[in-house]
Design an enzyme around this catalytic site. Structure first.
Site, PDB file in Angstrom:
ATOM      1  N   ASP A 141      10.125  -7.179 -44.701  1.00 25.51           N
ATOM      2  CA  ASP A 141       8.993  -6.989 -43.794  1.00 25.51           C
ATOM      3  C   ASP A 141       8.404  -8.320 -43.372  1.00 25.51           C
ATOM      4  OD1 ASP A 141       5.796  -5.218 -43.905  1.00 25.51           O
ATOM      5  OD2 ASP A 141       7.236  -5.503 -42.273  1.00 25.51           O
ATOM      6  N   LYS A 144      11.227 -11.166 -38.369  1.00 26.47           N
ATOM      7  CA  LYS A 144      12.320 -10.229 -38.082  1.00 26.47           C
ATOM      8  C   LYS A 144      13.652 -10.956 -37.928  1.00 26.47           C
ATOM      9  CE  LYS A 144       8.836  -7.849 -38.510  1.00 26.47           C
ATOM     10  NZ  LYS A 144       8.541  -7.508 -39.932  1.00 26.47           N
ATOM     11  N   ASP A 169      11.597  -2.814 -42.396  1.00 30.87           N
ATOM     12  CA  ASP A 169      10.551  -2.304 -41.510  1.00 30.87           C
ATOM     13  C   ASP A 169      10.789  -2.840 -40.094  1.00 30.87           C
ATOM     14  OD1 ASP A 169       6.948  -2.651 -41.174  1.00 30.87           O
ATOM     15  OD2 ASP A 169       8.257  -0.970 -40.708  1.00 30.87           O
ATOM     16  N   ASN A 170      10.205  -2.196 -39.079  1.00 26.02           N
ATOM     17  CA  ASN A 170      10.138  -2.702 -37.701  1.00 26.02           C
ATOM     18  C   ASN A 170      11.473  -2.820 -36.979  1.00 26.02           C
ATOM     19  OD1 ASN A 170       7.937  -4.741 -39.423  1.00 26.02           O
ATOM     20  ND2 ASN A 170       7.200  -3.225 -37.916  1.00 26.02           N
ATOM     21  N   GLU A 199       2.718   1.083 -37.227  1.00 22.47           N
ATOM     22  CA  GLU A 199       1.513   1.361 -38.024  1.00 22.47           C
ATOM     23  C   GLU A 199       0.280   1.526 -37.118  1.00 22.47           C
ATOM     24  OE1 GLU A 199       3.705  -1.038 -38.646  1.00 22.47           O
ATOM     25  OE2 GLU A 199       2.796  -3.007 -38.777  1.00 22.47           O
TER      26      GLU A 199
HETATM   27  N1  LIG Z   1       8.305 -15.409 -47.423  1.00 20.87           N
HETATM   28  C1  LIG Z   1       8.438 -15.482 -46.096  1.00 20.87           C
HETATM   29  N2  LIG Z   1       9.467 -16.123 -45.564  1.00 20.87           N
HETATM   30  C2  LIG Z   1       9.554 -16.182 -44.240  1.00 20.87           C
HETATM   31  N3  LIG Z   1       8.645 -15.683 -43.364  1.00 20.87           N
HETATM   32  C3  LIG Z   1       7.588 -15.081 -43.886  1.00 20.87           C
HETATM   33  C4  LIG Z   1       7.455 -14.919 -45.241  1.00 20.87           C
HETATM   34  N4  LIG Z   1       6.304 -14.261 -45.480  1.00 20.87           N
HETATM   35  C5  LIG Z   1       5.754 -14.009 -44.278  1.00 20.87           C
HETATM   36  N5  LIG Z   1       6.497 -14.515 -43.317  1.00 20.87           N
HETATM   37  C6  LIG Z   1       6.130 -14.587 -41.938  1.00 20.87           C
HETATM   38  C7  LIG Z   1       6.011 -13.317 -41.190  1.00 20.87           C
HETATM   39  O1  LIG Z   1       5.260 -12.330 -41.896  1.00 20.87           O
HETATM   40  C8  LIG Z   1       4.846 -11.238 -41.136  1.00 20.87           C
HETATM   41  C9  LIG Z   1       6.058 -10.534 -40.539  1.00 20.87           C
HETATM   42  N6  LIG Z   1       5.707  -9.212 -39.987  1.00 20.87           N
HETATM   43  C10 LIG Z   1       5.507  -9.085 -38.688  1.00 20.87           C
HETATM   44  O2  LIG Z   1       5.598 -10.046 -37.939  1.00 20.87           O
HETATM   45  C11 LIG Z   1       5.124  -7.744 -38.149  1.00 20.87           C
HETATM   46  C12 LIG Z   1       4.608  -7.672 -36.860  1.00 20.87           C
HETATM   47  C13 LIG Z   1       4.201  -6.452 -36.313  1.00 20.87           C
HETATM   48  C14 LIG Z   1       3.631  -6.395 -34.937  1.00 20.87           C
HETATM   49  C15 LIG Z   1       2.964  -7.491 -34.412  1.00 20.87           C
HETATM   50  C16 LIG Z   1       2.410  -7.427 -33.140  1.00 20.87           C
HETATM   51  C17 LIG Z   1       2.532  -6.262 -32.385  1.00 20.87           C
HETATM   52  F1  LIG Z   1       1.990  -6.191 -31.152  1.00 20.87           F
HETATM   53  C18 LIG Z   1       3.201  -5.183 -32.904  1.00 20.87           C
HETATM   54  C19 LIG Z   1       3.762  -5.245 -34.181  1.00 20.87           C
HETATM   55  C20 LIG Z   1       4.323  -5.271 -37.075  1.00 20.87           C
HETATM   56  C21 LIG Z   1       4.846  -5.353 -38.364  1.00 20.87           C
HETATM   57  O3  LIG Z   1       4.982  -4.229 -39.130  1.00 20.87           O
HETATM   58  C22 LIG Z   1       5.256  -6.573 -38.903  1.00 20.87           C
HETATM   59  O4  LIG Z   1       5.791  -6.574 -40.160  1.00 20.87           O
HETATM   60 MG   LIG Z   2       6.233  -4.586 -40.797  1.00 22.13          MG
END
Ligand SMILES: Nc1ncnc2c1ncn2CCOCCNC(=O)c1cc(-c2ccc(F)cc2)cc(O)c1O
Ligand SMILES: [Mg+2]
Length: 214
Positions: A141, A144, A169-170, A199
């Site tokens: 999650d 992406k 997810d996603n 969500e």
């Molecule tokens: N340990 C690691 N290593 C590397 N990278 C890492 C990390 N830990 C964190 N990160 C960075 C990224 O973390 C968050 C990623 N999740 C999302 O971006 C996300 C975005 C939306 C979304 C946004 C905007 C909209 F309009 C509509 C939907 C919905 C979701 O359900 C999402 O999960």
């Molecule tokens: Mg997500």
């Protein structure tokens, strides 16, 4: 300095949730994020799919990429058997510290280890630094575009065993097309798609389960 949205979520949990009750913490976050401020938790609809896959996996060692404020970590850890544990990897230090406090309120600090760092840096350290041999369940999650390379890295490092379950997810929104192309064409993975919604929104989304066949 204005508080962040994530700090406001913590405030709401701290004020409204019942200490030591994971369900009340989840309900508080879902209520806040559906009524006040949208946030990228897996949420209550996709959360039911996550629950079912975690129960199917019944993992001893579970791994999560992308802790955020700890919502899915609590969802997963509340279902784990007594000696099982969840390692969750978050690169944003502010998110990690807020997640630590929310997980403490849920009473699940003993079952969850938050590891700060980038997934690709942490994965190779899991064996030596965190005594991980095999991973039974992985929830993807985080960024992406990291789903695919990190799945390959997990396999290369030898953490997957026959029956290890990945859940991503996603798959539809924001989407992870390279991951889907890779995982569905890879002979060692048996994939299942679970259509759902983003969500707290009426936007289409989906989760993908991939069972490693060894
Ligand atoms: N340990 C690691 N290593 C590397 N990278 C890492 C990390 N830990 C964190 N990160 C960075 C990224 O973390 C968050 C990623 N999740 C999302 O971006 C996300 C975005 C939306 C979304 C946004 C905007 C909209 F309009 C509509 C939907 C919905 C979701 O359900 C999402 O999960
Ligand atoms: Mg997500």
């Amino acid at each position: 300095m204005d508080q962040s949205k994530e700090q406001r979520i913590l405030n709401s949990v701290s004020y409204n949730a019942v200490k030591g009750d994971p369900e009340s913490v989840l309900d508080c976050i879902d209520n806040y994020c559906s009524q006040k401020e949208w946030a990228m938790n897996v949420g209550d609809e996709k959360g039911v799919i996550l629950d079912k896959v975690v129960e199917e996996a019944d993992p001893t060692i579970a791994l999560e990429f992308g802790t955020y404020v700890g919502y899915s970590a609590i969802r997963i850890a509340r279902l784990l058997k007594p000696n099982a544990r969840l390692l969750t990897i978050e690169f944003n230090p502010e998110f990690a510290s807020i997640a630590r406090e929310i997980i403490e309120i849920a009473g699940l600090s003993e079952k969850i280890t938050i590891i700060e760092g980038h997934s690709q840096d942490i994965i190779p350290q899991l064996r030596e630094k965190y005594q991980v041999d095999k991973v039974d369940f992985v929830f993807l999650d985080h960024w992406k575009e990291r789903y695919c390379p990190d799945t390959i890295l997990l396999e290369e490092c030898g953490y997957l065993r026959k029956g290890s379950i990945l859940l991503a997810d996603n798959i539809v929104y924001p989407g992870a097309p390279d991951f889907i192309k890779y995982i569905r064409s890879h002979k060692s993975f048996d994939c299942t798609n679970y259509p759902s919604h983003l969500e707290y929104m009426k936007v289409e989304d989906a989760m993908e389960k991939a069972v490693y066949m060894g």
